[in-house]
Write a protein that holds these residues in place. Structure first.
Motif, PDB file in Angstrom:
ATOM      1  N   VAL A   1       0.687  -1.184  -0.122  1.00 46.15           N
ATOM      2  CA  VAL A   1      -0.008   0.025  -0.120  1.00 46.15           C
ATOM      3  C   VAL A   1       0.884   1.142   0.164  1.00 46.15           C
ATOM      4  O   VAL A   1       0.875   2.347  -0.654  1.00 46.15           O
ATOM      5  CB  VAL A   1      -0.977  -0.035   1.191  1.00 46.15           C
ATOM      6  CG1 VAL A   1      -1.532   1.283   1.192  1.00 46.15           C
ATOM      7  CG2 VAL A   1      -1.834  -1.144   1.109  1.00 46.15           C
ATOM      8  N   MET A   2       1.923   1.282   0.782  1.00 50.23           N
ATOM      9  CA  MET A   2       2.907   2.561   0.864  1.00 50.23           C
ATOM     10  C   MET A   2       3.590   2.611  -0.477  1.00 50.23           C
ATOM     11  O   MET A   2       3.775   3.879  -0.829  1.00 50.23           O
ATOM     12  CB  MET A   2       3.869   2.271   1.981  1.00 50.23           C
ATOM     13  CG  MET A   2       3.259   2.377   3.325  1.00 50.23           C
ATOM     14  SD  MET A   2       1.888   3.447   3.729  1.00 50.23           S
ATOM     15  CE  MET A   2       3.112   4.894   3.511  1.00 50.23           C
ATOM     16  N   MET A   3       4.062   1.776  -0.888  1.00 47.77           N
ATOM     17  CA  MET A   3       4.494   1.562  -2.295  1.00 47.77           C
ATOM     18  C   MET A   3       3.543   2.145  -3.477  1.00 47.77           C
ATOM     19  O   MET A   3       3.880   2.971  -4.323  1.00 47.77           O
ATOM     20  CB  MET A   3       5.182   0.265  -2.823  1.00 47.77           C
ATOM     21  CG  MET A   3       6.451   0.092  -2.184  1.00 47.77           C
ATOM     22  SD  MET A   3       7.729   0.903  -2.157  1.00 47.77           S
ATOM     23  CE  MET A   3       8.126   0.879  -4.027  1.00 47.77           C
ATOM     24  N   ASN A   4       2.344   1.640  -3.282  1.00 47.35           N
ATOM     25  CA  ASN A   4       1.363   2.526  -4.259  1.00 47.35           C
ATOM     26  C   ASN A   4       1.156   3.789  -4.309  1.00 47.35           C
ATOM     27  O   ASN A   4       1.035   4.489  -4.959  1.00 47.35           O
ATOM     28  CB  ASN A   4       0.092   1.592  -4.033  1.00 47.35           C
ATOM     29  CG  ASN A   4      -0.940   2.060  -5.151  1.00 47.35           C
ATOM     30  OD1 ASN A   4      -1.742   2.776  -4.940  1.00 47.35           O
ATOM     31  ND2 ASN A   4      -0.911   1.154  -6.203  1.00 47.35           N
ATOM     32  N   ILE A   5       1.027   4.337  -2.696  1.00 42.63           N
ATOM     33  CA  ILE A   5       1.077   5.636  -2.409  1.00 42.63           C
ATOM     34  C   ILE A   5       2.375   6.366  -3.026  1.00 42.63           C
ATOM     35  O   ILE A   5       2.136   7.435  -3.325  1.00 42.63           O
ATOM     36  CB  ILE A   5       0.809   5.809  -1.151  1.00 42.63           C
ATOM     37  CG1 ILE A   5      -0.407   5.167  -0.345  1.00 42.63           C
ATOM     38  CG2 ILE A   5       0.827   7.249  -0.401  1.00 42.63           C
ATOM     39  CD1 ILE A   5      -0.624   5.371   0.963  1.00 42.63           C
TER      40      ILE A   5
END
Length: 298
Positions: free
Chosen positions: A166-170
């Motif tokens: 999720v953090m990489m997508n953000i």
């Protein structure tokens, strides 16, 4: 950014100027927003994936040796150029007060530094941005995940892996804003600073810029090629976004999300390695700072 900065150099104000530089402020705040959760989830995922014991120790020792080696090279370059060029000779910065070295807050022994790395409150360390404390707790948690029953460890690993994704997508969403962000940052620097200061301390700036150029264009590519056998030009191309972000923000931590994305997606490094090595490097492998301070102190 340079062109706009020159246009607004005489009058760095106005609605359009404020809108432009706000792009840079927003971009940096977005990067800083995701630093703590990204570092925490990436290290926990990486350490638990590497495994405890021999594997973690081998990766850790290689990482430590590499960081020590490159920092040593940066220090030697800074000291050599400073002694040869003597950039501070004849420069008067116009400061009215003398420097009293007795007021310096010197760090304690290496043992004290290691002790301070251990956070008494991991939540407080995260809220205050204590990167070493966050890294220490994340490594400890990752090691702990490798030592408990797989029934529980798999559940937690899935949670942290999902959080990291999720953090990489953000991060990818934030990076799409990078061109405008870099535009705002460069515009403000050129408009506010201008080039007058460059002329006054040009020899000093030349020493720093020359030292950093030697380090990034000769030393690091040479070490990279000797250790990997890969053409450094390919790696520079893969890291272009991270290099541009680092140049405009002057912050290793703010650039970390972009670095992780470039290393994994462009350079093809596995998440197990990048999630452990990169957050550590952004915190303790300050080659540029080491070179800059060695040239600045004399």
């Amino acid at each position: 950014g340079i062109v706009l900065g020159l246009l607004y150099q005489d009058s760095p104000d106005g609605t359009i100027y404020q809108v432009i530089i706000s792009f840079g402020v927003i971009f940096v705040r977005l990067l800083k927003m995701i630093i703590v959760p990204l570092i925490f989830t990436s290290i926990v995922t990486g350490v638990s994936g590497i495994g405890a014991g021999r594997n973690l120790g081998r990766v850790g020792m290689k990482t430590f040796f590499y960081y020590l080696l490159t920092s040593l090279f940066a220090i030697l370059i800074g000291l050599t150029l400073t002694n040869v060029l003597q950039p501070g000779t004849g420069v008067n910065l116009g400061t009215g007060s003398s420097f009293d070295h007795a007021n310096l807050q010197k760090p304690g022994s290496p043992a004290d530094i290691l002790i301070r790395m251990i956070p008494t409150n991991p939540i407080q360390a995260a809220s205050s941005g204590d990167m070493l404390g966050i890294i220490f707790f994340a490594i400890f948690l990752g090691v702990g995940l490798t030592r408990i029953n797989t029934k529980y460890s798999n559940t937690l690993r899935d949670f942290f892996s999902a959080s990291f994704e999720v953090m990489m997508n953000i991060t990818q969403i934030v990076i799409k804003f990078a061109p405008l962000g870099v535009l705002g940052l460069i515009t403000k620097v050129v408009a506010v600073t201008g080039f007058g200061l460059f002329a006054a301390v040009g020899k000093y700036i030349l020493t720093i810029a020359g030292g950093l150029s030697i380090h990034i264009l000769i030393v690091l590519p040479s070490v990279f090629y000797l250790l990997t056998g890969i053409n450094p030009r390919k790696h520079f191309s893969a890291m272009a976004s991270a290099l541009a972000t680092a140049f405009s923000t002057s912050s290793s931590n703010a650039t970390l999300p972009v670095t992780i994305r470039c290393v994994e997606n462009n350079a093809g490094v596995s998440n197990k390695i990048s999630s452990f090595v990169l957050p550590m490097g952004a915190t303790i492998n300050m080659d540029g700072t080491a070179l800059y301070e060695c040239a600045g102190v004399p």
